[in-house]
Design an enzyme around this catalytic site. Sequence first.
Site, PDB file in Angstrom:
ATOM      1  CE  LYS A 172      -1.669   3.022   2.040  1.00 10.55           C
ATOM      2  NZ  LYS A 172      -1.450   4.536   1.725  1.00 10.55           N
ATOM      3  CD  GLU A 247      13.682   1.834  10.120  1.00 11.70           C
ATOM      4  OE1 GLU A 247      14.015   2.900  10.940  1.00 11.70           O
ATOM      5  OE2 GLU A 247      14.014   0.445  10.399  1.00 11.70           O
ATOM      6  CB  CYS A 281      13.106   9.326   8.368  1.00 14.55           C
ATOM      7  SG  CYS A 281      13.894   8.176   7.230  1.00 14.55           S
ATOM      8  CD  GLU A 375      10.115  13.334  11.752  1.00 14.54           C
ATOM      9  OE1 GLU A 375       8.871  13.056  11.914  1.00 14.54           O
ATOM     10  OE2 GLU A 375      11.000  12.735  11.184  1.00 14.54           O
TER      11      GLU A 375
END
Length: 476
Positions: A172, A247, A281, A375
Amino acid sequence: MTMHVHNIVDGARTGAPTIERRNPARPAEVVAVSPASSAADVDAAVGAAEKAQPGWAALTPVARGAVLLDAADLLRQRQPQIAADLVREEGKTRAEAMGEVRRAIDVLRFFGAAGWRSTGETLPSVVPHTSVHTRSEPLGVVGLITPWNFPIAIPAWKMAPALVSGNAVVIKPAELTPLSVDHLATALHDAGLPAGVLNVVHGEGAVAGEALAAHSDVAALSFTGSTAVGRHLHDVVSARRARVQLEMGGKNAYLVLDDADVDHAAATVAAGAFGLTGQACTATSRVYVTPGIRDAFVERLRSHAAAARAGDGLDDGTTMGPVVSQAQLDKDLAAIEGAVAAGHDGGSIADPDGLLLQPVVFSDVSHDSPLARDEVFGPVVAVVDVADYEVGLARVNDSSYGLTAGVCTRDLGTAHDFAARARVGVVKVNRPTTGLDLNVPFGGIRDSSSNTFREQGARAVDFYTWSKSVYVGHDV
Ligand code: ADP
């Protein structure tokens, strides 16, 4: 030109495309339209995968690897077109996109060739005339949920070890980037992948992604995306005692020490912070600087920020692509406004032009500020002053995340000390926090990763296999 992307289920293209994706650099341009799949669509894909998997697993690893190697050759032929489509749907520069497609090609080559290497062990037995060996068996049907920021490389580095190990896959992809994974799946099918071995189901995460994670016939789920969604999926998959690999986010730190080469340090941090529009990331987003180098470093880092030319990644001269979406831009701007309100020095901050955002360097940031802790996922970096190496190292480690961290130093002892004591999955010395080698294990700790199975490198297959032990008596 608008591409109509479909699901790929049992080798057939299905599903009415309804989700529009516009070019972030040219919002009038609809790049792709893809299906908003339902739980029933996911169920059909898992069913097709289950049906195809035994036949695929019955092939030799060499034969499975050959499909990956042929698909790599096709991607290589199609690389310029795929990279251009990747720029249009995701917003990288052409050079970044060519590099990403190249990474997908190399990943297929690496795991394609891995089909030739034995993965089992031979062990002695306590019983005479008995030999023992282990076999790596595929799990069956595995689910992959992938993000928009590396729309072809991440699907490739999850799919390749899964497929060469004999699993069937249902993926997906992110709803913002349906086209790149369609190119990857098309190359694999053109290279002879049997129908049903790889199924692609597009759609919303909360519907199609959730259905895939919850499906009782999906033996393992590998996810890359936000920490919030990753934590949720961990619970969904663990509750049915299936295997899960995550992750997630990062708040990657750099420590710049007085003995560093200041030009090199600024270039290293700028590459990690502003490359890929800061949308990685592993992007550098907080920098701790010791007093002797601080002023010169901030000045040079600001020069790199000012020199960035944000634009359409397909235009010559663009060095930084757009922010991926209005929602992401809103988050970036909220972080910038919060930092300004907190009194941090961001220099002169230009208003965004559409989704084009000039990088911003904040100095005088306090370590406890949200800008240094949360973040952002954009080209915004926080510079925090620290007294010395020990304080800097403590700050680097004081984070809920633990993905990558770096140190700029020319002292070998300091470099090794940092490598040993940094609480992250990947350490960089005098190299940007972004940029990973495909033959090297990748993953983090704490809120960055599930901290179980690593991705990439030769051992990436461990997540997609289980070990069987075989005892053979040969005295009868
Ligand atoms: P990002 O902030 O990078 O978009 P997300 O975690 O929201 O990160 O998305 C990463 C991937 O996870 C995408 O493919 C998205 O569709 C999917 N996703 C989002 N929410 C869910 C969910 N509740 N269940 C399963 N997949 C999800």
